[in-house]
Scaffold this active site. Structure first.
Site, PDB file in Angstrom:
ATOM      1  N   ILE A 157     -21.630 -20.545  15.608  1.00 50.03           N
ATOM      2  CA  ILE A 157     -22.332 -21.802  15.853  1.00 50.03           C
ATOM      3  C   ILE A 157     -21.686 -22.933  15.065  1.00 50.03           C
ATOM      4  O   ILE A 157     -21.489 -22.825  13.852  1.00 50.03           O
ATOM      5  CB  ILE A 157     -23.818 -21.668  15.462  1.00 50.03           C
ATOM      6  CG1 ILE A 157     -24.471 -20.517  16.230  1.00 50.03           C
ATOM      7  CG2 ILE A 157     -24.556 -22.967  15.729  1.00 50.03           C
ATOM      8  CD1 ILE A 157     -25.836 -20.150  15.704  1.00 50.03           C
ATOM      9  N   GLY A 187     -16.744 -24.212   8.042  1.00 49.09           N
ATOM     10  CA  GLY A 187     -18.036 -23.558   7.847  1.00 49.09           C
ATOM     11  C   GLY A 187     -19.027 -23.825   8.962  1.00 49.09           C
ATOM     12  O   GLY A 187     -18.763 -24.546   9.899  1.00 49.09           O
ATOM     13  N   SER A 188     -20.169 -23.217   8.883  1.00 46.27           N
ATOM     14  CA  SER A 188     -21.280 -23.437   9.797  1.00 46.27           C
ATOM     15  C   SER A 188     -22.224 -22.257   9.731  1.00 46.27           C
ATOM     16  O   SER A 188     -22.781 -21.969   8.676  1.00 46.27           O
ATOM     17  CB  SER A 188     -20.807 -23.671  11.233  1.00 46.27           C
ATOM     18  OG  SER A 188     -21.900 -24.084  12.006  1.00 46.27           O
ATOM     19  N   ARG A 189     -22.356 -21.503  10.845  1.00 53.44           N
ATOM     20  CA  ARG A 189     -23.355 -20.449  10.897  1.00 53.44           C
ATOM     21  C   ARG A 189     -22.945 -19.382  11.907  1.00 53.44           C
ATOM     22  O   ARG A 189     -22.331 -19.687  12.930  1.00 53.44           O
ATOM     23  CB  ARG A 189     -24.700 -21.064  11.288  1.00 53.44           C
ATOM     24  CG  ARG A 189     -25.816 -20.076  11.587  1.00 53.44           C
ATOM     25  CD  ARG A 189     -27.109 -20.845  11.736  1.00 53.44           C
ATOM     26  NE  ARG A 189     -28.133 -20.080  12.432  1.00 53.44           N
ATOM     27  CZ  ARG A 189     -29.409 -20.425  12.475  1.00 53.44           C
ATOM     28  NH1 ARG A 189     -29.814 -21.521  11.864  1.00 53.44           N
ATOM     29  NH2 ARG A 189     -30.287 -19.687  13.128  1.00 53.44           N
TER      30      ARG A 189
END
Length: 218
Positions: A157, A187-189
């Site tokens: 995501i 980065g993120s999820r």
């Protein structure tokens, strides 16, 4: 430690910008205000080193166990809950979400052995990664891996900073646990959607390491 191939171009641009800024600084500023030139040098060097750290790939002893589902990413566990999957399973699943900060390793890994039976990219928004709706409304790439134990969905995501998701898998490909799946820049999820009978082995707010930490067991 090595540098991921996705970082070569970005780091090259960063090195070029670092060199130009400091050449101009020392040429035009250093004679009258040398302290300012040194401040600029230290700040830009720090930014360059931080940029390089985004693309680091540390050497690790990976977890390989057919009964284990390992973490696909470095980060912190921010969600452990039962959810209804509208995209692929059309039933209840156990969701485990991992938030990747800019300081984490950004390489994503396959959590299990198996065959890639679903591979779909979705355009979307760029809500902050910890927003509850980011899982269904943000830009994302979803992959389902199937083996004799069952099927799991891995969802990369994008977030407010991460606006480029790379996924190297193709439909029908056989993958090995803890090998590379893809990369999310800055980065993120990453979400895991697991069968509800899996036993979760992590806790909320726990730090996890990609390819190493066991998230759940079949």
């Amino acid at each position: 430690m090595t540098i991921h191939k996705e970082g070569y171009k970005t780091i090259a641009i960063g090195v070029f910008a670092f060199a130009i800024i400091n050449l101009l600084s020392f040429y035009f500023i250093s004679f009258h205000q040398p302290w300012l030139s040194w401040v600029i040098f230290v700040l830009t060097l720090g930014l360059l080193l931080f940029l390089i750290s985004f693309f680091r790939v540390p050497k690790r002893t990976m977890t390989v166990n057919e009964n284990s589902i390992v973490s696909p990413a470095d980060g912190k566990v921010v969600v452990i809950e039962e959810t209804f999957d509208e995209e692929y399973f059309k039933d209840k699943r156990l969701q485990v979400s991992i938030f990747m900060s800019p300081a984490n390793v950004h390489q994503n890994l396959n959590p299990v052995d198996g065959d890639v039976v679903y591979n779909q990219y979705h355009k979307g928004t760029y809500l902050v990664a910890w927003h509850p709706k980011s899982s269904t409304e943000n830009e994302r790439h979803c992959v389902v891996i199937r083996n004799s134990k069952g099927e799991i969905l891995v969802k990369q995501i994008a977030g407010a900073l991460a606006k480029r998701i790379i996924n190297y898998l193709i439909l029908g490909q056989k993958v090995k646990q803890s090998t590379e799946m893809g990369f999310i820049k800055f980065g993120s999820r990453v979400d895991l959607l697991l069968p509800t009978n899996c036993k979760v082995r992590v806790n909320l707010n726990q730090a996890v390491r990609g390819g190493v930490t066991v998230i759940a067991e079949w």
